[in-house]
Enzyme design. Structure first.
Site, PDB file in Angstrom:
ATOM      1  N   PHE A 136       0.866  -1.192   0.000  1.00  0.00           N
ATOM      2  CA  PHE A 136       0.000   0.000   0.000  1.00  0.00           C
ATOM      3  C   PHE A 136       0.893   1.229   0.000  1.00  0.00           C
ATOM      4  O   PHE A 136       1.651   1.439   0.956  1.00  0.00           O
ATOM      5  CB  PHE A 136      -0.850  -0.046   1.267  1.00  0.00           C
ATOM      6  CG  PHE A 136      -1.728   1.145   1.556  1.00  0.00           C
ATOM      7  CD1 PHE A 136      -3.025   1.211   1.068  1.00  0.00           C
ATOM      8  CD2 PHE A 136      -1.280   2.171   2.385  1.00  0.00           C
ATOM      9  CE1 PHE A 136      -3.864   2.285   1.387  1.00  0.00           C
ATOM     10  CE2 PHE A 136      -2.110   3.250   2.708  1.00  0.00           C
ATOM     11  CZ  PHE A 136      -3.407   3.300   2.201  1.00  0.00           C
ATOM     12  N   HIS A 143       6.149  13.535   2.431  1.00  0.00           N
ATOM     13  CA  HIS A 143       4.758  13.610   2.896  1.00  0.00           C
ATOM     14  C   HIS A 143       4.391  12.356   3.663  1.00  0.00           C
ATOM     15  O   HIS A 143       4.011  11.347   3.066  1.00  0.00           O
ATOM     16  CB  HIS A 143       3.802  13.833   1.713  1.00  0.00           C
ATOM     17  CG  HIS A 143       4.111  15.102   0.987  1.00  0.00           C
ATOM     18  ND1 HIS A 143       4.937  15.132  -0.117  1.00  0.00           N
ATOM     19  CD2 HIS A 143       3.759  16.375   1.252  1.00  0.00           C
ATOM     20  CE1 HIS A 143       5.067  16.387  -0.515  1.00  0.00           C
ATOM     21  NE2 HIS A 143       4.369  17.161   0.296  1.00  0.00           N
ATOM     22  N   SER A 145       2.947  12.407   7.638  1.00  0.00           N
ATOM     23  CA  SER A 145       1.713  12.712   8.375  1.00  0.00           C
ATOM     24  C   SER A 145       0.726  13.503   7.541  1.00  0.00           C
ATOM     25  O   SER A 145      -0.471  13.513   7.821  1.00  0.00           O
ATOM     26  CB  SER A 145       2.053  13.508   9.649  1.00  0.00           C
ATOM     27  OG  SER A 145       2.858  12.732  10.496  1.00  0.00           O
ATOM     28  N   ARG A 251      -6.004   0.501  11.291  1.00  0.00           N
ATOM     29  CA  ARG A 251      -5.760   1.021  12.648  1.00  0.00           C
ATOM     30  C   ARG A 251      -6.586   0.242  13.680  1.00  0.00           C
ATOM     31  O   ARG A 251      -6.124   0.000  14.802  1.00  0.00           O
ATOM     32  CB  ARG A 251      -6.126   2.508  12.704  1.00  0.00           C
ATOM     33  CG  ARG A 251      -5.171   3.398  11.929  1.00  0.00           C
ATOM     34  CD  ARG A 251      -5.743   4.797  11.721  1.00  0.00           C
ATOM     35  NE  ARG A 251      -4.800   5.693  11.057  1.00  0.00           N
ATOM     36  CZ  ARG A 251      -5.115   6.925  10.654  1.00  0.00           C
ATOM     37  NH1 ARG A 251      -6.335   7.402  10.840  1.00  0.00           N
ATOM     38  NH2 ARG A 251      -4.210   7.682  10.060  1.00  0.00           N
ATOM     39  N   GLY A 347      15.818  -8.164  33.892  1.00  0.00           N
ATOM     40  CA  GLY A 347      17.217  -7.794  34.092  1.00  0.00           C
ATOM     41  C   GLY A 347      17.997  -7.943  32.789  1.00  0.00           C
ATOM     42  O   GLY A 347      17.487  -7.658  31.709  1.00  0.00           O
ATOM     43  N   GLU A 371       0.764   4.154  10.431  1.00  0.00           N
ATOM     44  CA  GLU A 371      -0.715   4.238  10.472  1.00  0.00           C
ATOM     45  C   GLU A 371      -1.161   5.469  11.263  1.00  0.00           C
ATOM     46  O   GLU A 371      -2.203   5.441  11.933  1.00  0.00           O
ATOM     47  CB  GLU A 371      -1.308   2.988  11.113  1.00  0.00           C
ATOM     48  CG  GLU A 371      -0.926   1.719  10.390  1.00  0.00           C
ATOM     49  CD  GLU A 371      -1.956   1.284   9.383  1.00  0.00           C
ATOM     50  OE1 GLU A 371      -2.901   2.057   9.105  1.00  0.00           O
ATOM     51  OE2 GLU A 371      -1.797   0.179   8.864  1.00  0.00           O
ATOM     52  N   THR A 373       0.982   8.779  13.457  1.00  0.00           N
ATOM     53  CA  THR A 373       1.850   8.790  14.652  1.00  0.00           C
ATOM     54  C   THR A 373       1.002   9.005  15.913  1.00  0.00           C
ATOM     55  O   THR A 373      -0.163   9.412  15.842  1.00  0.00           O
ATOM     56  CB  THR A 373       2.902   9.916  14.573  1.00  0.00           C
ATOM     57  OG1 THR A 373       2.215  11.171  14.657  1.00  0.00           O
ATOM     58  CG2 THR A 373       3.721   9.863  13.285  1.00  0.00           C
TER      59      THR A 373
END
Ligand code: TGC
Ligand code: FAD
Length: 392
Positions: A136, A143, A145, A251, A347, A371, A373
């Protein structure tokens, strides 16, 4: 990596709210992850290789197009089943869930929703079986966001379209057979085009040296005078709302998926806390470690409730984009926090590939960015509750 002893936490008995079908689907996905993903995933991540051998298994558990109608090869399931499958896959690895998310929600979904009948029949059955894999292309080098600023474009040449531009950070690009690509026409309107591997001028170089999602292949989509047949344009929706509609579905899947990663981290830390002895007793007996575990299971339970309700709303076609943004943001945030706390509980062992926690933690750094921020989803909520746009 140690044997996979995973036991899923269900503190509020949410299983009681699932149907028998939901549980069967979830359990099949859970068993498949334990059998076919856990034994190979650490090595795949260490080697930065997408394990292609798992593609048929993903198809078998219904991860490719869970909610796409059966007539197009999908599993025809409801949205809660879709969410549960994503939860189980991401319990194994976010990169594997990425592959399923892209195939289902970002490639099959737009072809199903915005394509014509010929396109549905040509592509969906092969995508559902994994014979063809998809990618996709929305994000560009300048470009991310702000996808509406995209510069990838096509011209109408009479008998075909001529596509030029480049997409960056594209999951599955290095091996995809088809790519759903978002590009502007001569009037600047965004449309979806199906680009096929082998079209002259189309290349998919891989992005190397990632510290995150190492078991998922990421790359570019480059178009240099690519002749795209006119029948490959998705005819039934245009404008930025078209790709954003696909993102809503992906999402939503991530909102469930990230909880799976959190559940795995919690389960691992809980078991370790009962086995690891320091100062003469299991570390799980110290208040500081119990605080961590108690807070983890509280956040997991809240997030599970949130996505289950969101799934009910999705099933009734009532979930808003803003509700989906809130859930995606919350699930990833709690998962990242839980991964970091769980890692500390182990640990030094926590930084090794003997346990899955560090891999989940590094993966989630991508999930919190792609997808949309973390900031973008917060601004979507802000806009929804105030009515004031703070993006621009
Ligand atoms: P804006 O003016 O708000 O909206 C433009 C048009 O889109 C409509 N719309 C939506 N439609 C459906 N679903 C949504 N979620 C929608 N959000 C908005 C809106 O109604 C409008 O329609 P119309 O008819 O009025 O034109 O657009 P904007 O330019 O201001 O941008 C808004 C913003 C920032 C929220 C949006 O662009 C955004 O979400 N940015 C983040 C970009 C993003 O998420 N990229 C993801 C790339 S794909 C990816 O990361 C895959 S990772 C896959 C994996 O491996 O799992
Ligand atoms: P930018 O948009 O440049 O953002 C940089 C920072 O600025 C962020 O912190 C952001 O929150 C902040 N910021 C931006 N705008 C605002 C604002 N208005 N207000 C406040 N803060 C702001 N894309 C695809 O199209 N297809 C894929 O398959 C795909 N897969 C991906 C796989 C991986 C592993 C990764 C890492 C990314 C993938 N992406 C994909 C791209 C992803 O969607 C973008 O990285 C994401 O949308 C952010 O864009 P950017 O990286 O350009 O960051």
């Amino acid at each position: 990596m140690k044997p996979d002893l995973y036991e899923a936490p269900d503190y509020y008995n949410l299983d009681d709210l699932l149907t028998e079908e939901h549980k069967l689907i979830r359990d099949a996905a859970r068993a498949w992850v334990k059998r076919d993903v856990s034994p190979i995933i650490e090595e795949a991540a260490q080697n930065a290789e997408f394990p292609k051998s798992i593609i048929p298994g993903l198809a078998e558990i219904g991860a490719f197009g869970p909610y796409i109608p059966v007539e197009y090869g999908g599993a025809g399931l409801d949205q809660i089943s879709y969410g549960l499958i994503m939860q189980e896959i991401e319990r194994g690895d976010s990169g594997v869930r990425s592959t399923a998310s892209v195939q289902s929600s970002l490639v099959m979904y737009p072809i199903w929703k915005y394509g014509n009948e010929e396109q549905r029949k040509k592509y969906l059955p092969k995508l559902a079986t994994g014979e063809w894999m998809g990618s996709f292309g929305l994000t560009e080098p300048d470009h991310g966001s702000n996808p509406s600023g995209m510069v990838t474009h096509y011209k109408d040449m009479g008998d075909h379209y001529l596509l030029n531009g480049a997409k960056l950070w594209i999951s599955n690009s290095p091996f995809c057979d088809v790519a759903v690509v978002w590009a502007k026409n001569e009037e600047g309107r965004i449309h979806g085009l199906i680009v096929e591997r082998g079209m002259e001028g189309f290349s998919t170089p891989e992005t190397h040296n990632k510290w995150s999602l190492r078991a998922s292949a990421t790359g570019e989509l480059i178009f240099q005078d690519v002749k795209v047949p006119k029948e490959n344009l998705l005819p039934n929706k245009s404008g930025l709302g078209a790709p954003l509609g696909c993102l809503d579905s992906a999402r939503y899947g991530i909102a469930w998926g990230a909880i799976g990663a959190a559940m795995d981290c919690y389960d691992t830390a809980l078991r370790y806390s009962k086995e690891r002895i320091q100062f003469g007793k299991p570390i799980g007996g110290f208040q500081l470690q119990q605080k961590k575990l108690a807070e983890m299971i509280t956040e997991i339970t809240k997030a599970q409730l949130m996505v289950l309700r969101l799934g009910q709303l999705k099933n009734e076609d009532r979930a808003t984009s803003a509700q989906i943004s809130m859930a995606k943001r919350n699930s990833v945030e709690i998962a990242l926090k839980i991964a970091r706390e769980a890692r500390q509980m182990l640990g030094g062992m926590g930084i090794t590939g003997e346990y899955p926690i560090m891999r989940h933690m590094m993966n989630l750094e991508s999930v919190v960015t792609y997808e949309g921020t973390h900031d973008i989803h917060l601004l979507i909520t802000g806009l929804d509750v105030t009515g004031i746009n703070a993006f621009k």
